[in-house]
Design a protein around this motif. Structure first.
Motif, PDB file in Angstrom:
ATOM      1  N   VAL A  64       0.835  -1.199   0.000  1.00  0.00           N
ATOM      2  CA  VAL A  64       0.000   0.000   0.000  1.00  0.00           C
ATOM      3  C   VAL A  64       0.871   1.251   0.000  1.00  0.00           C
ATOM      4  CG1 VAL A  64      -1.635   1.352   1.377  1.00  0.00           C
ATOM      5  CG2 VAL A  64      -2.009  -1.099   1.041  1.00  0.00           C
ATOM      6  N   ALA A  65       1.917   1.254   0.808  1.00  0.00           N
ATOM      7  CA  ALA A  65       2.812   2.416   0.854  1.00  0.00           C
ATOM      8  C   ALA A  65       3.484   2.635  -0.496  1.00  0.00           C
ATOM      9  CB  ALA A  65       3.861   2.226   1.947  1.00  0.00           C
ATOM     10  N   ALA A  66       3.904   1.552  -1.154  1.00  0.00           N
ATOM     11  CA  ALA A  66       4.549   1.671  -2.462  1.00  0.00           C
ATOM     12  C   ALA A  66       3.565   2.169  -3.518  1.00  0.00           C
ATOM     13  CB  ALA A  66       5.139   0.323  -2.880  1.00  0.00           C
ATOM     14  N   MET A  67       2.314   1.737  -3.441  1.00  0.00           N
ATOM     15  CA  MET A  67       1.300   2.186  -4.388  1.00  0.00           C
ATOM     16  C   MET A  67       0.988   3.670  -4.192  1.00  0.00           C
ATOM     17  SD  MET A  67      -1.181  -1.173  -4.186  1.00  0.00           S
ATOM     18  CE  MET A  67      -2.429  -0.597  -5.337  1.00  0.00           C
ATOM     19  N   ALA A  68       1.029   4.111  -2.961  1.00  0.00           N
ATOM     20  CA  ALA A  68       0.787   5.528  -2.684  1.00  0.00           C
ATOM     21  C   ALA A  68       1.944   6.391  -3.172  1.00  0.00           C
ATOM     22  CB  ALA A  68       0.561   5.738  -1.191  1.00  0.00           C
ATOM     23  N   ARG A  69       3.174   5.855  -3.103  1.00  0.00           N
ATOM     24  CA  ARG A  69       4.347   6.643  -3.504  1.00  0.00           C
ATOM     25  C   ARG A  69       4.475   6.773  -5.013  1.00  0.00           C
ATOM     26  NH1 ARG A  69       6.994   3.542   0.522  1.00  0.00           N
ATOM     27  NH2 ARG A  69       7.861   2.205  -1.115  1.00  0.00           N
ATOM     28  N   ALA A  70       3.855   5.872  -5.774  1.00  0.00           N
ATOM     29  CA  ALA A  70       4.015   5.891  -7.235  1.00  0.00           C
ATOM     30  C   ALA A  70       3.487   7.202  -7.805  1.00  0.00           C
ATOM     31  CB  ALA A  70       3.266   4.713  -7.850  1.00  0.00           C
ATOM     32  N   ASP A  71       4.208   7.746  -8.786  1.00  0.00           N
ATOM     33  CA  ASP A  71       3.729   8.956  -9.452  1.00  0.00           C
ATOM     34  C   ASP A  71       2.580   8.656 -10.404  1.00  0.00           C
ATOM     35  OD1 ASP A  71       5.713  11.461  -8.985  1.00  0.00           O
ATOM     36  OD2 ASP A  71       6.820   9.576  -8.841  1.00  0.00           O
TER      37      ASP A  71
END
Length: 352
Positions: A237-244
């Motif tokens: 979830v954190a990685a998905m939120a960080r994606a541009d």
């Protein structure tokens, strides 16, 4: 036919990290249904009497389609079993897969799929192998969007200190759009955009050659490439939120938990146009950004110029939700496992 007093036994078979197994477990919990949980081999053991429901894809239930079909058909012959079909064969898939799905359809009490496009693919697969007559009825239950808690906010989004990240979610395998995303990143680099590609998922077993090819393409285009492998839910979830820019570029989508996962964290993914993409875009207007092959690079450029467009409105949760999907299954099972026999022919009694 048997009387359905409660939801059928939910057979949750396979590795818990697989999306289909996760969906089966979510439905079982939402329904409050009894469950049989375990590896694929659980189908080889005893099963309680009464109706059952199985989620079928041959890669999940056995090392070969033959083993998977034997297990699924074996369950169908022991107890009245409905089946949700996943990863339905495309028209160009090998005949072995079409025959595998046909055997399961003809053995089950009723079948479900996750899109109208998938239902069409099932009918075409059955016709292809001459198994399209006298099959049990099918139903479409769209995959639900299950919001993550807590849901990320835009403030937890991308950190622009480095290159912008173009993120693809799910297993890494041919036809998932990774090649096209790397090509788009190469063109964007040539236009002066600092972008890298992140694959949020694991390579599918047997496709190490694809992974090596993707890294070669990335190096040739001067594009950074990261393949994360499987991630625990909080890290994912954190990685998905960080994606541009969230991207779903599967070339032949028929249903997709990955698309719904982007929506669940509040992101608005780029989605390659096609029958399924148009179906879910009509189901959830404005939740996706559709594009064709030629439009991928411009779509990414627009997303980079307007980061807010890659997020759903605050608090918006596109449907259907898990409760709605569970209700639709429950209504379907009540019709499949009827409590009363079919009525006989009408009797006309003349007036005296």
């Amino acid at each position: 036919m048997s009387t359905l007093q409660e939801p059928p036994l939910q057979v949750v078979a396979g590795p818990r990290t697989h999306g289909v197994v996760e969906y089966a477990a979510q439905l079982a919990r939402a329904l409050g249904a009894p469950s049989l949980v375990g590896p694929a081999e659980v189908l080889d053991g005893p099963v309680p009497d009464g109706p059952a429901h199985l989620h079928f894809t041959e890669r999940l239930l056995g090392p070969t389609p033959a083993v998977a079909v034997r297990r699924a058909v074996g369950l169908c012959t022991r107890v009245p079993t409905t089946v949700t079909l996943h990863d339905v064969p495309q028209p160009w898939a090998g005949e072995e897969r079409a025959r595998a799905y046909a055997e399961v359809v003809r053995a089950c009490a009723g079948w479900a799929v996750s899109s109208h496009h998938e239902a069409d693919l099932v009918r075409r697969a059955l016709a292809r192998v001459g198994a399209d007559r006298d099959v049990p009825p099918g139903v479409v239950v769209h995959l639900p969007v299950v919001p993550v808690q807590p849901r990320p906010t835009r403030e937890e989004g991308p950190d622009r200190d480095g290159p912008a990240t173009l993120a693809a979610l799910g297993f890494v395998y041919p036809d998932k759009g990774h090649r096209e995303l790397l090509q788009a990143a190469t063109e964007l680099r040539a236009r002066g955009h600092e972008v890298d590609v992140v694959c949020l998922g694991s390579p599918v077993e047997g496709h190490a050659d694809l992974l090596a090819e993707l890294h070669r393409r990335a190096r040739a285009g001067g594009v950074g490439l990261t393949v994360t492998g499987w991630l625990p839910d909080d890290e994912l979830v954190a990685a998905m939120a960080r994606a541009d820019v969230p991207v779903s570029g599967h070339r032949h989508l028929s249903a997709s938990a990955s698309v719904n996962r982007w929506l669940a964290v509040g992101r608005r993914p780029l989605l390659l146009d096609g029958p399924y993409a148009r179906e879910v875009d009509a189901l959830r207007p404005g939740a996706h950004v559709l594009h064709d092959d030629a439009g991928l690079v411009p779509a990414i450029e627009r997303a980079l110029a307007d980061p807010a467009s890659t997020w759903l409105p605050e608090g918006a949760v596109p449907g259907p939700d898990l409760a709605a999907s569970a209700r639709q299954y429950a209504a379907w099972w009540a019709s499949v496992h009827r409590a009363v026999p079919d009525p006989g022919p009408p009797v006309f009694v003349p007036f005296p």
